[in-house]
Design an enzyme around this catalytic site. Structure first.
Site, PDB file in Angstrom:
ATOM      1  N   ASN A 167       0.769  -0.852   8.078  1.00 44.86           N
ATOM      2  CA  ASN A 167      -0.364  -0.452   7.237  1.00 44.86           C
ATOM      3  C   ASN A 167      -1.439  -1.536   7.210  1.00 44.86           C
ATOM      4  OD1 ASN A 167      -1.789   1.196   5.493  1.00 44.86           O
ATOM      5  ND2 ASN A 167      -0.796   0.347   3.665  1.00 44.86           N
TER       6      ASN A 167
ATOM      7  N   HIS B  79      10.890  -4.670  -4.514  1.00 46.48           N
ATOM      8  CA  HIS B  79      11.320  -6.038  -4.766  1.00 46.48           C
ATOM      9  C   HIS B  79      12.830  -6.210  -4.673  1.00 46.48           C
ATOM     10  CE1 HIS B  79       7.373  -5.632  -6.538  1.00 46.48           C
ATOM     11  NE2 HIS B  79       7.225  -6.926  -6.363  1.00 46.48           N
TER      12      HIS B  79
ATOM     13  N   GLY C  82       0.796  -1.223   0.000  1.00 50.53           N
ATOM     14  CA  GLY C  82       0.000   0.000   0.000  1.00 50.53           C
ATOM     15  C   GLY C  82       0.827   1.270   0.000  1.00 50.53           C
TER      16      GLY C  82
ATOM     17  N   SER D 228      44.599 -12.410 -23.258  1.00 48.68           N
ATOM     18  CA  SER D 228      44.018 -11.177 -22.695  1.00 48.68           C
ATOM     19  C   SER D 228      42.877 -10.646 -23.557  1.00 48.68           C
ATOM     20  CB  SER D 228      45.089 -10.111 -22.477  1.00 48.68           C
ATOM     21  OG  SER D 228      45.959  -9.997 -23.583  1.00 48.68           O
TER      22      SER D 228
END
Lengths: 309, 629
Positions: B158, B107, B27, B541
């Site tokens: 909440n 998240h 929320g 490399s």
């Protein structure tokens, strides 16, 4: 509420001071880091404030970069007068750019429609101007409160080759430290006033006695009403419809752009005090007066992806 | 009339920065939307939009304000109904104070965005869903906020409406969350029972929860002030120079005061080094100031002509300062990193370290561990990937005066920038300078490289041969060394396969290990060059970034990058070690040119081909070395 919370104890000045300092910091950082910055100057109130902040950032030195105005040839006449006077009086290095191919093709908001006109004369023109100038960074006056998609805009907003804005490529912004380095073909947009609101702009204009285009203040002007919006007939290129007759109404503008695309509001506010008072009552967001934004909620986002500022 | 402490705090902090964390189903959008709407911080037409527009699945009747619609931004997010990026919104608080709310996604895969939002925040609002309880993400949010230096946390429990506004349900949670928060060094933790949906305890005290006597969310924001320990005004003066302002007979240093204050006549030290001088004037366009404090942007002039430039730091002198309050320049630091890059951390690769206007090459020299953001424990790690947080040691090319992050975010925080893509791959937080960095001072020996080179009558150099496996590097190196030896020169060949059986036998072929392989070979080549030798390196490399880092160890004319450019079909046909056959069979997953890409040099000093006459290649290299057969 506690008593401390109920009283207004923070003077608006303190907030403005903090916003001003932040903007100056951003200007200095970008001017120090980039090879060839430029400031986008659109003549509106935000540009006037941006210019004032740029002058503050480098005083007692001069503003160390040019100003760029992309002229669509459809700006209000008063804007152009104001632009030239400001550049002259402040001794600024002003570059004016117009997409000449667009002019040659006769592009106008009336013949090509709002979207095409804006794309060719503004978005494409801006890209051309930035490429020709070889600028690696451009300051703009965008604010996060302007429009919903702007709330996520970075202060240092990266553009990929071709000036494309890719939401997923944007760099994370930590603290006051900016990653200003660029890979081949990338450029940066820099927004020193990201955290300002429209009210802050006007309060700051008042506090600092910053000169703005008179179009922001109410005055009888010739307008026609189209689709519920008042459009000013600024010159004889305006194709009047059958039976349409410009009427003198007391109007002002909340934002300035191409005159056929910028709606006026009826108002009697002809001083800054009146204007601020009116603003506190009328809480419509300012972009409501811009005809180009009305094409679907996210249209600013899609324009930005094409390289619009 | 004397000002109360609360009033003073408001005057000194006209803008507070807030990070809001929690996920969309907690929320969060609704809470922020309600704060915005009820403080009159959104324009009418946006409110109207939130009355008339609905996301699919919304249960709020049209005509009422769907507060979550007020904070929606990008089209992609509309479509997915989630918040991906950080959004910034402005709240006009009743006190006249401004709150800037950074709305961060919840998240796990967006930890980096949360860290961004927390990096500037004074206060965190952390949402917990009363009907679901404390979850892993609650711990993650606390960890990230505490790490990034947020010291005041408002925990909003909440959806109290979903548990009938019961006191018992709240107390249960409040206890759990307080003990979770006790792990961190926070100044203030308040737990507020709210319902963003019904508005209880958001703006006004709740009628339904009379058992709660603390502040509402809005009151907590309005009355916030920093704890003394976190107050930058009490930290000694620090001023990173951003820009040198020049005008007629004028030279001033522009920047923002990030800690303490400065007045004309104050002594300052440049880069916390040996040069000290005195501040002459504190300038703004509006006129000179008697004092500039934290967050003020000014121009300083100094009494003596000193060589100060962008990236330098002006600080108050060490005298009278706590030992931890003076930034001793160092070249090695312990730091926490929040990895933000798409590409993993390459141990040993050279990055750019950016702190304010300071920019210096830096290498991660050790990975000490990765932080489990849920348990808080440190686990062993060999690399970091995006959203990882961990503890490293980092070394810079030149001494830099960085602070511990907890003292000052601006001078203790830094970015790591990848040198090719220019992406920000990490945010770093300095824990402390490493002691050994002060202690290891290179001894000035009497016999130096020049002396050794003169004795050998040659110019020491490094030729770095790069190319696909089987391109002919070793063959060319061998022929070149024979030619040089024949000319009486002192040489050595550092061969890829050779070093991997000894010095680098602990390394594999992952990109991280290849970076470390290159780093060690480059350092060895440097020692040998110092000894006066002409060093021929023969090493695949494959990555430009690694080779660039190697080149960075040498001055310009000491290092020649040689591209052994042999067409891929020739190399595969030749396959002297049977490697391509193995890779094709799938038993060599990291084979260059097959499983991993080879990045050819963009601007090699010399290009030779391994497909043609070896003598011709040797001649070109001798010419590049300016020696004649």
């Amino acid at each position: 509420m506690t008593s401390a919370a109920a009283e207004t104890v923070v003077a608006p000045d303190a907030v403005l001071d903090a916003l001003e300092a932040e903007a100056i910091h951003i200007f200095r950082e970008a001017a120090g880091a980039f090879r060839r910055p430029v400031m986008l100057y659109s003549i509106g109130k935000d540009s006037s404030v941006l210019l004032h902040l740029a002058r503050k950032a480098f005083a007692p030195g001069k503003v160390p970069f040019p100003l760029l105005h992309v002229d669509t040839t459809w700006k209000f006449r008063e804007m152009i007068e104001f632009r030239d006077r400001t550049a002259r009086e402040l001794g600024l290095d002003l570059v004016v750019y117009t997409n000449q191919e667009g002019v040659d093709e006769g592009v106008s908001p009336f013949t090509h429609g709002t979207h095409e006109h804006t794309r060719i004369m503004k978005t494409v023109a801006l890209r051309q101007a930035l490429d020709r100038g070889g600028y690696d960074a451009a300051f703009g006056g965008a604010r996060r409160d302007e429009e919903r998609s702007r709330a996520k805009e970075r202060v240092f907003s990266l553009r990929e080759p071709g000036h494309r804005w890719e939401p997923r490529k944007q760099r994370p912004e930590f603290w006051r430290t900016a990653n200003t380095s660029l890979a081949e073909g990338q450029t940066m947009r820099v927004f020193p006033m990201s955290n300002w609101t429209e009210l802050d702009i006007w309060r700051y204009i008042q506090r600092e006695s910053i000169d703005v285009v008179p179009l922001y203040f109410a005055k009888p002007r010739p307008v026609v009403e189209r689709g519920g919006q008042l459009i000013m007939v600024d010159d004889d290129r305006f194709p009047l419809r059958e039976g349409e007759q410009p009427q003198a109404r007391s109007v002002r503008f909340r934002t300035l752009g191409c005159y056929p695309l910028t709606a006026a509001v009826e108002s009697e506010a002809d001083t800054l005090d009146d204007l601020l008072a009116e603003m506190l009552v009328d809480r419509r967001s300012e972009r409501a007066g811009r005809l180009i934004d009305g094409e679907g909620g996210g249209s600013m986002e899609s324009k930005k992806a094409e390289g619009y500022f | 009339m004397a000002l109360t402490d609360a009033t003073e705090a408001l005057l000194d902090h006209p803008i507070v920065r807030v990070v809001a964390c929690g996920s969309v189903d907690d929320g969060k959008s609704t809470l922020i939307g309600r704060l915005l709407a009820e403080t009159d911080s959104v324009p009418d037409d946006i409110l109207e939009y939130a009355r008339s527009t609905r996301r699919s699945g919304s249960t709020i009747p049209k005509g009422e304000v769907d507060f979550s619609m007020l904070t929606d931004g990008l089209e992609a997010e509309h479509a997915q109904g989630i918040t991906i990026d950080v959004a910034y919104r402005h709240l006009y608080l009743p006190s006249g104070r401004r709150a800037i709310i950074a709305d961060a996604p919840g998240h796990e895969q967006y930890t980096r965005n949360m860290a961004v939002a927390a990096s500037t925040a004074d206060i965190a609002i952390l949402l917990v869903d009363a009907s679901r309880g404390i979850r892993a993400q609650t711990h993650r949010h606390l960890t990230v906020c505490a790490l990034m230096g947020v010291r005041t946390v408002i925990i909003a429990i909440n959806k109290m409406d979903a548990v009938d506004f019961k006191h018992v349900a709240f107390e249960d949670f409040a206890g759990q969350i307080r003990s979770a928060a006790a792990r961190f060094d926070l100044d203030e933790v308040s737990v507020i029972p709210v319902s963003a949906l019904t508005g209880d305890n958001v703006i006004e005290p709740s009628e339904a929860m009379r058992w709660y006597h603390g502040p509402t969310v809005l009151q907590a924001l309005t009355t916030w002030r920093p704890a003394a320990a976190a107050d930058l005004r009490t930290v000694p003066f620090r001023f990173p120079v951003q820009y040198v302002v020049r005008a007629d007979n004028f030279r001033g240093y522009a920047g923002t005061v990030v800690a303490g204050e400065v007045r004309p006549g104050d002594k300052v030290v440049v880069n916390a080094g040996s040069i000290s001088t005195t501040v002459e004037r504190v300038i703004t366009m509006g006129g000179d100031l008697d004092v500039a404090r934290v967050d003020q942007a000014v121009v300083l002039t100094l009494e003596t002509e000193t060589d100060v430039t962008r990236g330098d730091l002006l600080v108050a002198p060490a005298e009278g300062m706590g030992v931890d309050q003076f930034p001793r320049p160092a070249t090695a630091f312990a730091a926490d990193l929040v990895w933000t890059g798409e590409e993993e951390l390459r141990h040993g690769r050279s990055y750019l370290l950016v702190s304010g206007s300071l920019e210096v090459p830096a290498v991660v020299t050790a990975i000490r561990g990765r932080r489990d953001v849920v348990s808080g424990e440190e686990m062993a790690a060999r690399t970091f990937k995006m959203n990882d947080i961990g503890h490293v040691e980092i070394a810079t090319d030149t001494p830099v005066p960085l602070d511990p992050y907890e003292l000052c975010r601006d001078t203790g925080g830094f970015l790591l920038v990848e040198r090719v893509s220019r992406d920000t791959v990490a945010a770093g937080l300095v824990r402390h300078a490493l002691r050994r960095a002060h202690n290891v001072v290179p001894h000035a020996f009497t016999v130096d490289r020049n002396a050794r080179a003169v004795l050998k009558n040659q110019r020491p150099r490094v030729l770095w041969l790069t190319g696909l496996p089987g391109a002919g590097k070793s063959t060319i190196a061998d022929a070149l060394e024979a030619a040089l030896l024949g000319l009486g020169m002192h040489t050595y060949v550092l061969d890829g396969d050779g070093v991997r059986t000894g010095l680098n036998k602990d390394l594999g072929f992952t990109p991280e290990d290849r970076a470390e392989n290159v780093r060690r070979v480059a350092e060895t080549a440097k020692l040998m060059m110092d000894a006066g030798l002409v060093v021929i390196v023969s090493l695949v490399s494959p990555f430009r970034g690694d080779r660039r880092a190697a080149k960075g160890l040498f001055s310009q004319d000491e290092f020649l990058e040689v591209y052994v450019d042999t067409p891929a079909d020739v190399v595969v046909r030749r396959d002297p070690k049977g490697l391509y056959a193995k890779a094709k069979a799938g038993t060599l997953p990291n084979m260059t040119g097959v499983g991993q890409g080879y990045e050819p040099p963009e601007n090699p000093d010399v290009t030779v081909t391994g497909a043609g006459d070896i003598d011709a290649a040797v001649d070109r290299l001798l010419a590049a070395l300016e020696v004649e057969r």
